[in-house]
Design an enzyme around this catalytic site. Structure first.
Site, short mmCIF file in Angstrom:
data_model
loop_
_atom_site.label_atom_id
_atom_site.label_comp_id
_atom_site.label_asym_id
_atom_site.label_seq_id
_atom_site.Cartn_x
_atom_site.Cartn_y
_atom_site.Cartn_z
N ARG A 1 0.81 -1.22 0.00
CA ARG A 1 0.00 0.00 0.00
C ARG A 1 0.85 1.27 0.00
NH1 ARG A 1 -3.16 -1.29 5.32
NH2 ARG A 1 -0.99 -1.70 5.73
N LYS A 9 3.57 -18.97 5.35
CA LYS A 9 2.91 -19.48 6.56
C LYS A 9 2.49 -18.29 7.42
CE LYS A 9 5.88 -20.01 10.42
NZ LYS A 9 6.57 -20.76 11.41
N ASP A 28 7.17 -23.89 3.04
CA ASP A 28 7.68 -24.26 4.35
C ASP A 28 9.19 -24.27 4.16
OD1 ASP A 28 8.78 -25.56 6.56
OD2 ASP A 28 6.95 -26.69 6.92
N HIS A 29 9.86 -23.23 4.69
CA HIS A 29 11.28 -23.06 4.31
C HIS A 29 12.15 -24.22 4.79
CE1 HIS A 29 11.38 -21.20 8.31
NE2 HIS A 29 12.64 -21.55 8.32
N LYS A 56 15.80 -26.71 2.70
CA LYS A 56 17.16 -26.90 3.23
C LYS A 56 17.85 -28.04 2.50
CE LYS A 56 16.75 -24.65 7.52
NZ LYS A 56 17.75 -23.61 7.62
N GLU A 58 15.60 -23.19 19.65
CA GLU A 58 16.01 -21.82 19.36
C GLU A 58 16.49 -21.15 20.64
OE1 GLU A 58 13.23 -19.91 16.14
OE2 GLU A 58 12.00 -21.04 17.54
N ASP A 67 2.96 -22.95 15.63
CA ASP A 67 4.03 -22.23 14.94
C ASP A 67 5.09 -23.16 14.36
OD1 ASP A 67 5.12 -19.64 14.25
OD2 ASP A 67 6.72 -20.04 15.69
N HIS A 113 6.63 -27.30 10.34
CA HIS A 113 8.03 -27.69 10.13
C HIS A 113 8.36 -29.09 10.65
CE1 HIS A 113 8.39 -23.59 9.03
NE2 HIS A 113 8.45 -23.09 10.24
N LYS A 173 11.65 -22.21 22.52
CA LYS A 173 12.36 -20.92 22.47
C LYS A 173 13.23 -20.81 23.70
CE LYS A 173 9.73 -19.07 19.15
NZ LYS A 173 10.31 -18.87 17.84
P1 NAP Z 1 5.06 -7.26 7.71
O1 NAP Z 1 6.45 -6.81 7.98
O2 NAP Z 1 3.96 -6.79 8.58
O3 NAP Z 1 4.73 -6.86 6.20
C1 NAP Z 1 3.45 -6.96 5.66
C2 NAP Z 1 3.47 -6.42 4.24
O4 NAP Z 1 2.13 -6.46 3.74
C3 NAP Z 1 3.98 -5.02 4.12
O5 NAP Z 1 4.72 -4.88 2.94
C4 NAP Z 1 2.68 -4.22 4.00
O6 NAP Z 1 2.95 -3.04 3.31
C5 NAP Z 1 1.82 -5.19 3.18
N1 NAP Z 1 0.38 -4.98 3.33
C6 NAP Z 1 -0.33 -4.89 4.46
N2 NAP Z 1 -1.64 -4.68 4.18
C7 NAP Z 1 -1.74 -4.65 2.83
C8 NAP Z 1 -2.82 -4.47 1.95
N3 NAP Z 1 -4.07 -4.28 2.37
N4 NAP Z 1 -2.57 -4.50 0.63
C9 NAP Z 1 -1.30 -4.68 0.16
N5 NAP Z 1 -0.24 -4.87 0.96
C10 NAP Z 1 -0.45 -4.84 2.28
O7 NAP Z 1 4.95 -8.85 7.68
P2 NAP Z 1 6.10 -9.90 7.33
O8 NAP Z 1 6.83 -10.22 8.58
O9 NAP Z 1 6.89 -9.43 6.16
O10 NAP Z 1 5.25 -11.20 6.97
C11 NAP Z 1 4.59 -11.38 5.74
C12 NAP Z 1 3.99 -12.77 5.71
O11 NAP Z 1 5.03 -13.72 5.84
C13 NAP Z 1 3.03 -13.06 6.86
O12 NAP Z 1 2.03 -13.95 6.43
C14 NAP Z 1 3.92 -13.76 7.89
O13 NAP Z 1 3.20 -14.59 8.75
C15 NAP Z 1 4.81 -14.56 6.97
N6 NAP Z 1 6.11 -14.90 7.55
C16 NAP Z 1 6.97 -13.94 8.00
C17 NAP Z 1 8.20 -14.32 8.51
C18 NAP Z 1 9.21 -13.28 8.96
O14 NAP Z 1 10.32 -13.68 9.35
N7 NAP Z 1 8.92 -12.00 8.92
C19 NAP Z 1 8.56 -15.67 8.59
C20 NAP Z 1 7.66 -16.62 8.11
C21 NAP Z 1 6.45 -16.22 7.59
P3 NAP Z 1 2.07 -1.71 3.39
O15 NAP Z 1 1.83 -1.43 4.83
O16 NAP Z 1 2.92 -0.71 2.70
O17 NAP Z 1 0.83 -2.02 2.65
#
Ligand code: NAP
Length: 484
Positions: free
Chosen positions: A51, A148, A177-178, A182, A216, A235, A240, A331
């Protein structure tokens, strides 16, 4: 041995959630490293979407900052980064709105692989999939990558599957599923199915038990609010650890093809016994020198969510009946370590009993920190003085065995994203697999919610609660020491 890099077909990859944490930490650095390795074609394009209002230059600055933070210094080359950034662009799009889609359609090329990566909250999967279809952007062979968590229970997973199925075929959906990306996990299959040595022994006759550990050292601080609604079971175990269990326990597929392999994993999940409450231990870390307690991290003083879980699982089929699989994950434990230990049985009769005990063999498959395998063998202790036996590991650390010195093993995301472009679903979970895993998990969680079960407290920097040790002790077994 030097790994070969085979370039993939050129592609347009649309990264939804391009401004988010996962994009910065994993996805964009992985794409850059594949670019550097010569696997990402020079005319491939990455189109960021979220966004936030931003132009191409603003997005490139963001990508450049992510690469500076999350790519090792040795791989940061100014000219290469500049060339990579030239392949990145950005379009502001709200998943729930109608702006930006026409621009995206205009930007996409017809004759290349089209992939859409949903690195956003799962509640946006449905709205995004629907709009990609209704705006005529996705076509029959476009690929969809989803992150996920894939649901929080069977009902929500079914809903997500239905939301995606309304716009895409199962053959187009790549559920990440990363752990499956591996090197070691794939090597587990190679070792089992490409060598004659192990498969004849890979059953209840020769294997005493299997241990799967994902430990972890970090706590949940930072994402405590999210984690508190999830816990270790949702989680880590449902996805995993379940995948690791499946790959260890499954029958050989007739060919190494995505659906044949996933059929075999599904059969394992369906053969899992329900887990009795006496065979499961939940824990929560206490405050310690490393940091605050779980409840403080989660900002919920009454939380009963587990930051640790250990359990004994039976598999009701011919291969495994009577051989338990012990799983544990937590954890704030003493060491960051992920491994599968296949503990073989003792020899039927020890001829060395009077001169030294012969410990049983164990095959250890290490996922982290240093990916590799070792097989503990019993040999004679060198030198004169009788027949003393010692256990020595036959060690194969992949970084030593497979790459030139200093070469990093590619991150799981690098392999998985390239597999998406290649159209290979082998290392991705199928919808029915995810649902079956939730169908097994749900009653276990419902059990402790109903009983209002309180997790056991455990010290930070430990191996979890004492009760988890007792889970194996009463079977005359012991967990592998995490400090080993
Ligand atoms: P995040 O940092 O909160 O990022 C969310 C992203 O979604 C941002 O780019 C946000 O950008 C965008 N977004 C939010 N609402 C939106 C909308 N209505 N339309 C379009 N874009 C929108 O989350 P994240 O940690 O990157 O995680 C993303 C996904 O990966 C989640 O499902 C999470 O569970 C999964 N995940 C994350 C990790 C990790 O290490 N971070 C690990 C495994 C899985 P704007 O606010 O600019 O729209």
């Amino acid at each position: 041995m030097v790994s070969r890099t085979i370039p993939v077909d050129t592609f347009d990859l649309v990264l939804f959630g391009a401004t988010g944490d996962l994009a910065a930490r994993k996805i964009l650095p992985s794409l850059y490293r594949r670019f550097l390795a010569g696997q990402m074609p020079e005319d491939a394009r990455i189109i960021g979407a979220a966004r936030s209002e931003m132009d191409d230059a603003g997005f490139r600055k963001l990508v450049s900052e992510a690469l500076n933070e999350f790519v090792s210094k040795a791989k940061r080359d100014k000219d290469q980064i500049k060339a990579f950034l030239a392949q990145c662009s950005y379009i502001p799009i709200d998943a729930k709105g109608d702006g930006g889609w026409a621009q995206l359609k205009e930007a996409m090329r017809d004759d290349v692989v089209k992939a859409f990566y949903f690195s956003v909250a799962p509640s946006l999967f449905g709205p995004l999939a629907k709009r990609l279809r209704s705006h005529g952007i996705a076509c029959e062979d476009s690929r969809l990558v989803v992150e996920k968590p894939f649901g929080v229970d069977l009902e929500t997973a079914k809903q997500l599957n239905a939301d995606l199925a309304a716009s895409f075929e199962e053959a187009q959906i790549y559920r990440i599923d990363h752990f499956l990306g591996k090197e070691t996990v794939q090597n587990l299959m190679a070792v089992r199915f490409a060598n004659v040595l192990f498969e004849p022994l890979w059953n209840e006759r020769y294997i005493d038990h299997v241990q799967i550990t994902v430990a972890e050292t970090v706590g949940v601080g930072g994402r405590g609010a999210y984690y508190d609604t999830s816990g270790a079971m949702r989680d880590m175990v449902q996805n995993h650890l379940m995948q690791l269990l499946c790959l260890t326990a499954m029958e050989p597929p007739t060919r190494f093809e995505p659906d044949l392999l996933r059929d075999e994993k599904l059969k394992v999940i369906r053969a899992l016994d329900p887990v009795d409450k006496s065979e499961l231990v939940r824990g929560q870390y206490k405050a310690g020198s490393e940091g605050p307690s779980y409840q403080e991290d989660a900002e919920n003083p009454d939380s009963r969510t587990e930051s640790f879980i250990a359990m004994k699982i039976g598999i009701s089929n011919w291969r495994w009946k009577g051989t338990p699989f012990y799983l544990r994950t937590g954890k704030r434990m003493t060491k960051r370590l992920s491994e599968i230990v296949v503990q073989f049985k003792e020899t039927p009769h020890s001829i060395f009993e009077r001169d030294g005990h012969a410990p049983a063999n164990a095959l250890t498959i290490r996922l982290q920190p240093d990916e590799g395998m070792d097989l503990s063998m019993t040999i004679k202790e060198p030198g004169p003085g009788g027949m003393r036996l010692v256990n020595v590991p036959l060690d194969m650390t992949f970084a030593d065995a497979l790459g030139p010195e200093g070469e990093e093993i590619p991150d799981a995301y690098e392999r998985l994203i390239m597999d998406v472009i290649r159209g290979n679903q082998t290392l991705f979970m199928r919808g029915d697999e995810v649902e079956a895993a939730w169908a097994w998990t749900d009653p276990i969680i419902e059990g402790w919610v109903e009983r209002r079960a309180q997790p056991y407290a455990y010290a930070q920097g430990s191996s979890g609660p004492e009760e988890a040790l007792a889970l194996l002790h009463r079977d005359n077994r012991r967990w592998r020491d995490l400090g080993d």
